[in-house]
Motif scaffolding. Structure first.
Motif, PDB file in Angstrom:
ATOM      1  N   LEU A  88     -16.506 -39.709  38.725  1.00  0.00           N
ATOM      2  CA  LEU A  88     -15.194 -39.075  38.799  1.00  0.00           C
ATOM      3  C   LEU A  88     -15.255 -37.610  38.389  1.00  0.00           C
ATOM      4  CD1 LEU A  88     -12.919 -41.897  37.309  1.00  0.00           C
ATOM      5  CD2 LEU A  88     -13.452 -41.424  39.708  1.00  0.00           C
ATOM      6  N   GLN A 100     -16.780 -39.059  46.584  1.00  0.00           N
ATOM      7  CA  GLN A 100     -16.233 -40.342  46.148  1.00  0.00           C
ATOM      8  C   GLN A 100     -17.159 -41.429  46.667  1.00  0.00           C
ATOM      9  OE1 GLN A 100     -11.987 -41.134  46.756  1.00  0.00           O
ATOM     10  NE2 GLN A 100     -11.695 -38.993  47.347  1.00  0.00           N
ATOM     11  N   THR A 153     -15.998 -45.196  42.623  1.00  0.00           N
ATOM     12  CA  THR A 153     -14.657 -44.675  42.385  1.00  0.00           C
ATOM     13  C   THR A 153     -13.643 -45.806  42.427  1.00  0.00           C
ATOM     14  OG1 THR A 153     -15.380 -42.693  43.591  1.00  0.00           O
ATOM     15  CG2 THR A 153     -13.031 -42.873  43.076  1.00  0.00           C
ATOM     16  N   ASN A 207     -11.340 -47.091  39.209  1.00  0.00           N
ATOM     17  CA  ASN A 207      -9.882 -47.174  39.312  1.00  0.00           C
ATOM     18  C   ASN A 207      -9.398 -48.604  39.119  1.00  0.00           C
ATOM     19  OD1 ASN A 207      -9.720 -44.427  39.783  1.00  0.00           O
ATOM     20  ND2 ASN A 207      -9.723 -44.636  42.013  1.00  0.00           N
ATOM     21  N   GLU A 261      -9.363 -49.481  35.430  1.00  0.00           N
ATOM     22  CA  GLU A 261      -8.205 -48.905  34.746  1.00  0.00           C
ATOM     23  C   GLU A 261      -6.964 -49.762  34.958  1.00  0.00           C
ATOM     24  OE1 GLU A 261      -5.649 -44.728  34.804  1.00  0.00           O
ATOM     25  OE2 GLU A 261      -7.701 -44.761  35.576  1.00  0.00           O
ATOM     26  N   ARG A 262      -6.788 -50.247  36.177  1.00  0.00           N
ATOM     27  CA  ARG A 262      -5.634 -51.119  36.454  1.00  0.00           C
ATOM     28  C   ARG A 262      -5.757 -52.462  35.741  1.00  0.00           C
ATOM     29  NH1 ARG A 262      -4.974 -52.454  42.140  1.00  0.00           N
ATOM     30  NH2 ARG A 262      -3.168 -53.574  41.303  1.00  0.00           N
ATOM     31  N   ARG A 315     -18.488 -49.865  34.844  1.00  0.00           N
ATOM     32  CA  ARG A 315     -18.374 -50.258  36.252  1.00  0.00           C
ATOM     33  C   ARG A 315     -19.607 -51.043  36.691  1.00  0.00           C
ATOM     34  NH1 ARG A 315     -20.108 -44.853  36.876  1.00  0.00           N
ATOM     35  NH2 ARG A 315     -21.872 -44.688  38.314  1.00  0.00           N
ATOM     36  N   GLU A 343      -8.120 -51.001  45.539  1.00  0.00           N
ATOM     37  CA  GLU A 343      -8.567 -49.623  45.374  1.00  0.00           C
ATOM     38  C   GLU A 343      -9.492 -49.192  46.507  1.00  0.00           C
ATOM     39  OE1 GLU A 343      -7.372 -47.548  43.213  1.00  0.00           O
ATOM     40  OE2 GLU A 343      -6.124 -49.133  42.354  1.00  0.00           O
ATOM     41  N   TYR A 365      -7.953 -47.302  49.524  1.00  0.00           N
ATOM     42  CA  TYR A 365      -7.800 -45.848  49.416  1.00  0.00           C
ATOM     43  C   TYR A 365      -9.111 -45.137  49.735  1.00  0.00           C
ATOM     44  CZ  TYR A 365      -3.394 -46.931  47.028  1.00  0.00           C
ATOM     45  OH  TYR A 365      -2.147 -47.399  46.722  1.00  0.00           O
TER      46      TYR A 365
END
Length: 434
Positions: free
Chosen positions: A111, A288, A292, A296, A299-300, A313, A342, A345
């Motif tokens: 990131l 990315q 990535t 993400n 985090e969720r 990760r 994720e 995206y």
């Protein structure tokens, strides 16, 4: 007693997610295939709490242990003295690092904006796997740990993301070998600490080929020839019905204008070949990757599902790759759901960048190849989206069982060509395989 010298030739793909490599001992012809997470745990404690007995060396380092899943590359424990690395901390490698306690867990940033060239981890991983290979080969031959320092001469193929290759390829090669014209080569000392008696391994790089990530994979695809091409065509005809029936594997092998989509953990590289040569003007790196999506998703998870706790990760990726037990099945499905959300995206970003690269490469493009360690997990989302943008250009999606290894194979081919003297003497070290 004089030091033992071992000569190795290897292609090492240091990805943001995993290190994939193939190294050959030029005297014995023995190959090792390397696959470990790109991660280490560092500690100021200089020795393991419970080192392995010296007498177990043949058992731990032998082929039977590797076949049983006890892979020494994933349990390497060592210190390093080299100008490439600031601290001489002890480092624990690979899958062992995912569950080891130490002062610091290190994986590549996906990131941030730090170049892979500027992150010490890349050099640590390269030096570590070559040292481990040298020790394995000695024990294979002698049956015991060495009683003196091992000296290793290395020809290596390495890769960088396209954007870093363009700017830093010469510097990166020189860091391992020393600048051209210097009186003495750079020496890298690795001390392996797994056993009661530490083993010193002195590494000297005599040649380093630096290639662009993704571009190196194209060399491996070409090298595999018609058998791989036929398998790809058979798969594609089930997805892209308008592909002409008279297109054969031989036609595919003969193409000279291609685009690659190399999906990694921290980047997605789009190598372009025009008239059979790598075209850096049209190539592109998307900053990315699959990592990535993993970050993400973590985090969720931390915000909405307390049962899904992962320390990195890498730990999450390892969990998703494995077959869950009945007791893990629910957690596995929930974690995969977060990552898939994720990944949508990420796919949008890849497809947008691919459209730009396709426009830049022009109408001469004959085929698109999709590969890389991150390509497998996003295939069901990415492949149809790329087909839609590509129109009547075939999009060949390589199976993850071999696609994640293509970069390392291409780099090994480049290093091997230099070893046998089949490349021109006046070509520069960093650009010889481009």
């Amino acid at each position: 007693m004089s030091a033992e010298t071992i000569t190795l030739t290897g292609g090492i793909d240091v990805g943001n997610g995993y290190v994939k490599g193939v190294i050959r001992n030029t005297e014995t012809g023995v190959f090792d295939e390397i696959d470990l997470p790109s991660a280490v745990v560092s500690t100021t404690r200089q020795n393991p709490k419970v080192p392995l007995p010296d007498a177990t060396a043949a058992e731990v380092l032998g082929d039977d242990a590797a076949k049983a899943g006890d892979d020494f590359y994933n349990r390497l424990d060592c210190t390093m003295t080299t100008p490439l690395i600031a601290a001489s901390d002890r480092r624990i490698f690979g899958r062992s690092s995912l569950h080891a306690r130490g002062s610091k867990f290190t994986e590549f940033e996906v990131l941030g904006k730090h170049s892979k060239v500027d992150q010490e981890l890349a050099k640590v991983l390269v030096l570590g796997v070559f040292a481990a290979k040298a020790l394995r080969d000695h024990v294979r031959a002698a049956g015991t740990l060495p009683d003196r320092e091992l000296r290793v001469r290395i020809r290596a193929g390495l890769a960088l993301p396209i954007s870093e290759f363009v700017a830093r390829r010469h510097t990166y090669a020189a860091e391992f070998m020393g600048a051209a014209g210097t009186a003495a080569p750079v020496v890298h000392l690795v001390t392996i600490k797994n056993f009661s008696t530490p083993v010193s391994v002195r590494l000297e790089f005599v040649d380093v080929q630096v290639m662009a990530e993704g571009a190196s994979a194209q060399f491996a695809i070409t090298d595999k020839g018609e058998p791989l091409a036929q398998a790809l065509l058979d798969d594609l005809r089930g997805r892209q019905g308008h592909l002409a029936e008279d297109v054969t594997a031989a036609h595919l092998v003969a193409v000279r204008n291609t685009i690659g989509v190399d999906v990694g953990e921290g980047t997605v590289n789009f190598p372009v070949f025009t008239d059979g040569r790598f075209n850096p003007e049209a190539a592109f790196t998307l900053e990315q990757g699959y990592g990535t999506a993993l970050m993400n998703a973590m985090e969720r998870m931390s915000e909405s599902d307390s049962t899904l706790q992962f320390t990195s990760r890498k730990q999450l990726a390892d969990f998703l790759q494995g077959e869950p037990s009945m007791l893990q099945k629910g957690r596995h499905e929930r974690a995969a759901g977060f990552v898939t959300d994720e990944a949508r995206y990420l796919v949008d970003e890849i497809v947008s960048a691919f459209g730009d690269v396709l426009s830049q490469a022009g109408a001469t493009t004959e085929v698109v190849y999709v590969y890389g360690g991150g390509a497998g997990p996003v295939r069901e989302l990415l492949h149809p989206a790329l087909l839609q943008v590509a129109g009547d250009i075939p999009v060949l999606y390589l199976d993850s069982s071999y696609s994640r290894h293509l970069n390392r194979e291409g780099m090994y081919i480049a290093a091997r060509h230099v070893e046998i003297g089949s490349m021109a003497q006046n070509e520069t070290t960093a650009e010889v395989a481009v």
